[in-house]
Write a protein that holds these residues in place. Structure first.
Motif: not given
Length: 62
Positions: A4-12
């Motif tokens: 439930n997390e997008g790529t940018i969210d995960r990276a941050l």
């Protein structure tokens, strides 16, 4: 557990987690830096339990 997390969210989350954990070893050297384990793990897993409770989803596939 669905993602439930997008790529940018995960990276941050991973970056924020690593920065907070680094505070344990450099900087003020307080145990509060271990709070960074939470965003680090949720970023690596791609699943945030709080997002499920709040009904949020930043994953484009979700």
């Amino acid at each position: 557990m669905p993602t439930n997390e997008g790529t940018i969210d995960r990276a941050l989350r991973v970056i924020a987690g690593l920065v907070l954990i680094a505070l344990v070893f450099v900087g003020p050297q307080t145990p509060w830096g271990w709070v960074g384990v939470v965003p680090l793990l949720t970023g690596l897993m791609g699943f945030c339990p709080l997002y499920t409770v709040l009904g949020l989803n930043t994953c484009p596939r979700g």
